[in-house]
Design a protein around this motif. Sequence first.
Motif, PDB file in Angstrom:
ATOM      1  N   LYS A  87     -11.228   4.887   2.280  1.00  0.00           N
ATOM      2  CA  LYS A  87     -12.536   5.525   2.339  1.00  0.00           C
ATOM      3  C   LYS A  87     -13.613   4.487   2.032  1.00  0.00           C
ATOM      4  CE  LYS A  87     -11.698   8.902  -0.685  1.00  0.00           C
ATOM      5  NZ  LYS A  87     -11.909  10.210  -1.328  1.00  0.00           N
ATOM      6  N   GLN A  88     -14.806   4.757   2.528  1.00  0.00           N
ATOM      7  CA  GLN A  88     -15.911   3.853   2.263  1.00  0.00           C
ATOM      8  C   GLN A  88     -16.703   4.319   1.050  1.00  0.00           C
ATOM      9  OE1 GLN A  88     -18.034   1.822   5.499  1.00  0.00           O
ATOM     10  NE2 GLN A  88     -17.206   3.403   6.834  1.00  0.00           N
ATOM     11  N   LEU A  89     -17.135   3.367   0.289  1.00  0.00           N
ATOM     12  CA  LEU A  89     -18.000   3.623  -0.854  1.00  0.00           C
ATOM     13  C   LEU A  89     -19.290   2.858  -0.612  1.00  0.00           C
ATOM     14  CD1 LEU A  89     -17.075   3.359  -4.586  1.00  0.00           C
ATOM     15  CD2 LEU A  89     -18.856   1.883  -3.701  1.00  0.00           C
ATOM     16  N   TYR A  90     -20.406   3.512  -0.798  1.00  0.00           N
ATOM     17  CA  TYR A  90     -21.685   2.830  -0.611  1.00  0.00           C
ATOM     18  C   TYR A  90     -22.420   2.764  -1.942  1.00  0.00           C
ATOM     19  CZ  TYR A  90     -26.562   2.089   0.670  1.00  0.00           C
ATOM     20  OH  TYR A  90     -27.845   1.604   0.735  1.00  0.00           O
ATOM     21  N   GLY A  91     -22.890   1.599  -2.258  1.00  0.00           N
ATOM     22  CA  GLY A  91     -23.647   1.426  -3.488  1.00  0.00           C
ATOM     23  C   GLY A  91     -24.218   0.027  -3.548  1.00  0.00           C
ATOM     24  N   ALA A  92     -24.781  -0.309  -4.689  1.00  0.00           N
ATOM     25  CA  ALA A  92     -25.367  -1.634  -4.902  1.00  0.00           C
ATOM     26  C   ALA A  92     -25.162  -2.005  -6.360  1.00  0.00           C
ATOM     27  CB  ALA A  92     -26.860  -1.609  -4.557  1.00  0.00           C
ATOM     28  N   ALA A 103     -22.689   0.446  -8.014  1.00  0.00           N
ATOM     29  CA  ALA A 103     -21.835   0.614  -6.830  1.00  0.00           C
ATOM     30  C   ALA A 103     -21.550   2.084  -6.545  1.00  0.00           C
ATOM     31  CB  ALA A 103     -20.522  -0.160  -6.989  1.00  0.00           C
ATOM     32  N   TYR A 104     -22.513   2.962  -6.862  1.00  0.00           N
ATOM     33  CA  TYR A 104     -22.284   4.404  -6.793  1.00  0.00           C
ATOM     34  C   TYR A 104     -23.481   5.091  -6.157  1.00  0.00           C
ATOM     35  CZ  TYR A 104     -21.168   9.119  -8.663  1.00  0.00           C
ATOM     36  OH  TYR A 104     -20.886  10.451  -8.808  1.00  0.00           O
ATOM     37  N   VAL A 105     -23.380   5.384  -4.844  1.00  0.00           N
ATOM     38  CA  VAL A 105     -24.420   6.142  -4.143  1.00  0.00           C
ATOM     39  C   VAL A 105     -23.783   7.218  -3.270  1.00  0.00           C
ATOM     40  CG1 VAL A 105     -26.269   6.060  -2.420  1.00  0.00           C
ATOM     41  CG2 VAL A 105     -26.133   4.272  -4.166  1.00  0.00           C
ATOM     42  N   CYS A 106     -22.885   6.801  -2.357  1.00  0.00           N
ATOM     43  CA  CYS A 106     -22.217   7.750  -1.454  1.00  0.00           C
ATOM     44  C   CYS A 106     -20.713   7.567  -1.516  1.00  0.00           C
ATOM     45  CB  CYS A 106     -22.688   7.547  -0.011  1.00  0.00           C
ATOM     46  SG  CYS A 106     -24.367   8.122   0.313  1.00  0.00           S
ATOM     47  N   LEU A 107     -19.988   8.687  -1.355  1.00  0.00           N
ATOM     48  CA  LEU A 107     -18.532   8.678  -1.326  1.00  0.00           C
ATOM     49  C   LEU A 107     -18.066   9.548  -0.163  1.00  0.00           C
ATOM     50  CD1 LEU A 107     -17.839   9.300  -5.134  1.00  0.00           C
ATOM     51  CD2 LEU A 107     -17.541   7.137  -3.932  1.00  0.00           C
ATOM     52  N   GLN A 108     -16.877   9.259   0.328  1.00  0.00           N
ATOM     53  CA  GLN A 108     -16.325  10.040   1.438  1.00  0.00           C
ATOM     54  C   GLN A 108     -15.290  11.027   0.905  1.00  0.00           C
ATOM     55  OE1 GLN A 108     -15.033   6.892   4.186  1.00  0.00           O
ATOM     56  NE2 GLN A 108     -16.850   7.279   5.407  1.00  0.00           N
ATOM     57  N   PRO A 109     -15.521  12.325   1.103  1.00  0.00           N
ATOM     58  CA  PRO A 109     -14.567  13.329   0.608  1.00  0.00           C
ATOM     59  C   PRO A 109     -13.268  13.297   1.403  1.00  0.00           C
ATOM     60  CG  PRO A 109     -16.703  14.316   1.195  1.00  0.00           C
ATOM     61  CD  PRO A 109     -16.670  12.939   1.773  1.00  0.00           C
ATOM     62  N   ASN A 110     -12.151  13.557   0.735  1.00  0.00           N
ATOM     63  CA  ASN A 110     -10.874  13.675   1.434  1.00  0.00           C
ATOM     64  C   ASN A 110     -10.984  14.753   2.508  1.00  0.00           C
ATOM     65  OD1 ASN A 110      -9.578  11.743  -0.139  1.00  0.00           O
ATOM     66  ND2 ASN A 110      -8.907  13.240  -1.653  1.00  0.00           N
ATOM     67  N   GLY A 111     -10.474  14.452   3.691  1.00  0.00           N
ATOM     68  CA  GLY A 111     -10.484  15.416   4.775  1.00  0.00           C
ATOM     69  C   GLY A 111     -11.807  15.539   5.500  1.00  0.00           C
ATOM     70  N   ASN A 112     -12.793  14.773   5.082  1.00  0.00           N
ATOM     71  CA  ASN A 112     -14.109  14.830   5.738  1.00  0.00           C
ATOM     72  C   ASN A 112     -14.624  13.413   5.934  1.00  0.00           C
ATOM     73  OD1 ASN A 112     -16.540  15.655   6.817  1.00  0.00           O
ATOM     74  ND2 ASN A 112     -17.391  16.429   4.882  1.00  0.00           N
ATOM     75  N   LEU A 166       0.807  -1.220   0.000  1.00  0.00           N
ATOM     76  CA  LEU A 166       0.000   0.000   0.000  1.00  0.00           C
ATOM     77  C   LEU A 166       0.842   1.274   0.000  1.00  0.00           C
ATOM     78  CD1 LEU A 166      -2.625  -1.122   2.690  1.00  0.00           C
ATOM     79  CD2 LEU A 166      -2.914  -1.130   0.200  1.00  0.00           C
ATOM     80  N   SER A 167       2.129   1.172  -0.280  1.00  0.00           N
ATOM     81  CA  SER A 167       3.032   2.330  -0.164  1.00  0.00           C
ATOM     82  C   SER A 167       2.651   3.470  -1.097  1.00  0.00           C
ATOM     83  CB  SER A 167       4.479   1.907  -0.447  1.00  0.00           C
ATOM     84  OG  SER A 167       4.932   1.026   0.549  1.00  0.00           O
ATOM     85  N   ARG A 168       2.206   3.152  -2.326  1.00  0.00           N
ATOM     86  CA  ARG A 168       1.924   4.203  -3.319  1.00  0.00           C
ATOM     87  C   ARG A 168       0.446   4.584  -3.375  1.00  0.00           C
ATOM     88  NH1 ARG A 168       3.361   4.625  -9.006  1.00  0.00           N
ATOM     89  NH2 ARG A 168       2.321   2.621  -9.311  1.00  0.00           N
ATOM     90  N   VAL A 169      -0.376   3.942  -2.573  1.00  0.00           N
ATOM     91  CA  VAL A 169      -1.819   4.164  -2.674  1.00  0.00           C
ATOM     92  C   VAL A 169      -2.184   5.599  -2.293  1.00  0.00           C
ATOM     93  CG1 VAL A 169      -4.040   3.600  -1.598  1.00  0.00           C
ATOM     94  CG2 VAL A 169      -2.534   1.777  -2.368  1.00  0.00           C
ATOM     95  N   ARG A 170      -2.834   6.300  -3.231  1.00  0.00           N
ATOM     96  CA  ARG A 170      -3.376   7.634  -2.943  1.00  0.00           C
ATOM     97  C   ARG A 170      -4.796   7.532  -2.397  1.00  0.00           C
ATOM     98  NH1 ARG A 170      -4.827  11.185  -6.023  1.00  0.00           N
ATOM     99  NH2 ARG A 170      -5.192   9.984  -7.918  1.00  0.00           N
ATOM    100  N   ILE A 171      -5.545   6.593  -2.973  1.00  0.00           N
ATOM    101  CA  ILE A 171      -6.939   6.411  -2.568  1.00  0.00           C
ATOM    102  C   ILE A 171      -7.228   4.923  -2.520  1.00  0.00           C
ATOM    103  CG2 ILE A 171      -9.345   6.750  -3.253  1.00  0.00           C
ATOM    104  CD1 ILE A 171      -8.305   9.326  -4.683  1.00  0.00           C
ATOM    105  N   ALA A 172      -7.785   4.480  -1.395  1.00  0.00           N
ATOM    106  CA  ALA A 172      -8.218   3.093  -1.249  1.00  0.00           C
ATOM    107  C   ALA A 172      -9.690   3.106  -0.851  1.00  0.00           C
ATOM    108  CB  ALA A 172      -7.391   2.374  -0.186  1.00  0.00           C
ATOM    109  N   TYR A 173     -10.445   2.237  -1.461  1.00  0.00           N
ATOM    110  CA  TYR A 173     -11.870   2.146  -1.151  1.00  0.00           C
ATOM    111  C   TYR A 173     -12.209   0.763  -0.628  1.00  0.00           C
ATOM    112  CZ  TYR A 173     -13.713   6.554  -2.948  1.00  0.00           C
ATOM    113  OH  TYR A 173     -14.027   7.880  -3.109  1.00  0.00           O
ATOM    114  N   THR A 174     -13.185   0.726   0.249  1.00  0.00           N
ATOM    115  CA  THR A 174     -13.781  -0.545   0.635  1.00  0.00           C
ATOM    116  C   THR A 174     -15.262  -0.462   0.375  1.00  0.00           C
ATOM    117  OG1 THR A 174     -14.008  -2.185   2.396  1.00  0.00           O
ATOM    118  CG2 THR A 174     -14.088   0.118   3.067  1.00  0.00           C
ATOM    119  N   ALA A 175     -15.817  -1.565  -0.091  1.00  0.00           N
ATOM    120  CA  ALA A 175     -17.233  -1.605  -0.443  1.00  0.00           C
ATOM    121  C   ALA A 175     -17.688  -3.051  -0.437  1.00  0.00           C
ATOM    122  CB  ALA A 175     -17.455  -0.978  -1.824  1.00  0.00           C
ATOM    123  N   GLY A 176     -18.971  -3.258  -0.609  1.00  0.00           N
ATOM    124  CA  GLY A 176     -19.521  -4.606  -0.668  1.00  0.00           C
ATOM    125  C   GLY A 176     -20.182  -5.032   0.618  1.00  0.00           C
ATOM    126  N   ALA A 177     -19.758  -4.442   1.737  1.00  0.00           N
ATOM    127  CA  ALA A 177     -20.355  -4.716   3.049  1.00  0.00           C
ATOM    128  C   ALA A 177     -19.872  -3.623   3.993  1.00  0.00           C
ATOM    129  CB  ALA A 177     -19.934  -6.093   3.568  1.00  0.00           C
TER     130      ALA A 177
END
Length: 651
Positions: free
Chosen positions: A380-385, A390-399, A351-362
């Motif tokens: 960050k968490q991603l919410y969808g179905a 798979a696109y409903v809610c996203l978490q903004p950087n810094g929030n 994960l050394s170069r990761v700028r953005i990582a998402y988890t989703a599915g549960a």
Amino acid sequence: MEETTKPGGRTFPRILLQHAQQRAGKPAFREKDLGIWQTWTWSQVADEVRALACGLAAMGFKRGMSLAIIGDNRPRLYWSMLAAQCLGGVAVPLYQDAPAADMMFVLDDAEIDFAVVEDQEQVDKLYEIKQSLNRISHIIFDDDRGMRHYVRPELSSFEKVQQLGRDFDRAHPEFFMQEVNAGSSTDTAVMLYTSGTTGKPKGVCQTHHAFMSAAIGGIEFDKLTDEEDILSYLPMAWCGDHLFSFAQALVAGFTVNCPESGNTVMTDMREIGPTYYFAPPRVFENMLTNVMIRMEDAGAIKRKIFHHYMEVARRVGSDILDGKPVGLMDRISYGIGNLLVYGPLKNVLGLSRVRIAYTAGAAIGPDLFRFYRCIGVNLKQLYGATETCAYVCLQPNGNIKFDSVGLPAPGVEVKIAPNGEVLVKSDAMLKEYYKRPDATAEVIDSDGYFHTGDAGIFDEDGHLKIIDRAADVGRMNSGDIFAPNYIENKLKFFPFIKEAVAFGNQRDMVCAFINIDLDAVGNWAERRGIAYSGYTDLAGKHETYDLIAECVEKVNADLANEPMMSGTQIHRFLVLHKELDADDEELTRTRKVRRRFVGEKYKVLIEALYSGRTSQYIETQVKFEDGRTGMVAADLRIVDVKTFSSLKKAA
């Protein structure tokens, strides 16, 4: 965003051809084969897809037909999706680890005549299916190992079909572009089947426009570019993979990297060093479990350093990641921790170069989420179905809030129904359930909102919190809300607990089934000289029960501090004698618990938990990988655990 990313009238094949002109020499796909990374540029991919599409057409594949795609993540399988779409067809990826019987339902329901598969294993499954479902007329395989003696009229190698396509293309030079130009953004591009937690899977028809809308929204939200590298290792049949590894990769033009095998994912990930990463919570849980196992085996000094700097990270790591003010001494301590602990740890995890990582599915447990962010991984968490790409809610950087799934994504309307259900409206929504107008009408109301089936609330800052599946949320006899998934995620934060199933709806107390993690608990047992012969033996050990009881009591202490959840502390538990398994229909292919099935299958254990018994004998049929069945029997212990006074009672 350049014109190629606008959804109006765009299709994925047209975007591919634009990339072949605009960034012809840039890497589009990589695959590790025999230890060596192979690379294909965008212009090469366009040529490969054109040859395959023309080959499929020469074999009789026509507009409106569906192409089944079965196997691990392979460039050729992604190209097969594009080839079908070039001809106005529909890509239908299937879970590669599903047994033949499970695949048969999807192949029949989707009316599959053509299939592109990875290897001999998948070919054998299709021939097993053909005994009952004879409509599959063409099977195209990628990997030719073990296929030398397979001589059947419906069987062709990928290379043979492409050669057929190149000959066809020379004879009909206008055909390919005529087919691509005939495509519309409103055509169904892909059909993804639901996990089937509550019944038979349904085919979710998603258009080019829908997935492109989701892709564009995510790309602009996270400022993704064509310089990203992503590792594609999750099932191609999962909606998340299709969004990240197909739709976003094509729209943004970044590179998709396919690992050599499921066993080499971590090694390949370290070599690639992805900048953009996604995984369901189970993968992040497994990573953390492996870290904790390694730390248990480390020397006393290393363990002391690790735990000291992890405490520093828990205190200030997330604030540093979010750019919030942190004291100078804390910054210095964190910097030393990054040098000694966090940096090497991220390197080991790839994960050394990761700028953005998402988890989703549960849902992901807040503690697990906090761990990665505090060591500097922008998780960050991603919410969808599946029905919303798979696109409903996203978490903004810094929030980022650990207990929310973020704000409604760009272009998405989200509201809460009077019964607490989350409703969604956007361009990234299903066209229909295939051949199921009744089911489509059930989930899309007269105002155009999709009913997600999830229960949620908005907090004071507009962040959405998902409590659980609406159908799973219940009430205790005391009146307390019972959200089983919330409790289970807290349990699964512990590396020793792989799976948990909580019960409590219309009950006086909460009880739970526990699956231990064989690697973590096995390592723990070996270091203490505890001998065991396998999962069932280890699961039944008194020492194992004591270990799990400690974890459960820590969860209870945590729940006691949450006024809404304090009444749902766990009173009794048992450790199951077998791991919950998708092959035994206890989990979906995306590793979600099939609650009703588990509740019915293990009814005798649930009754034992609530009747005050201290043990219960059970015999369970299990299915092995080769299709054989057997029985596992055990006399399971049931133990009581400590609960704590809640805040509301103390007040």
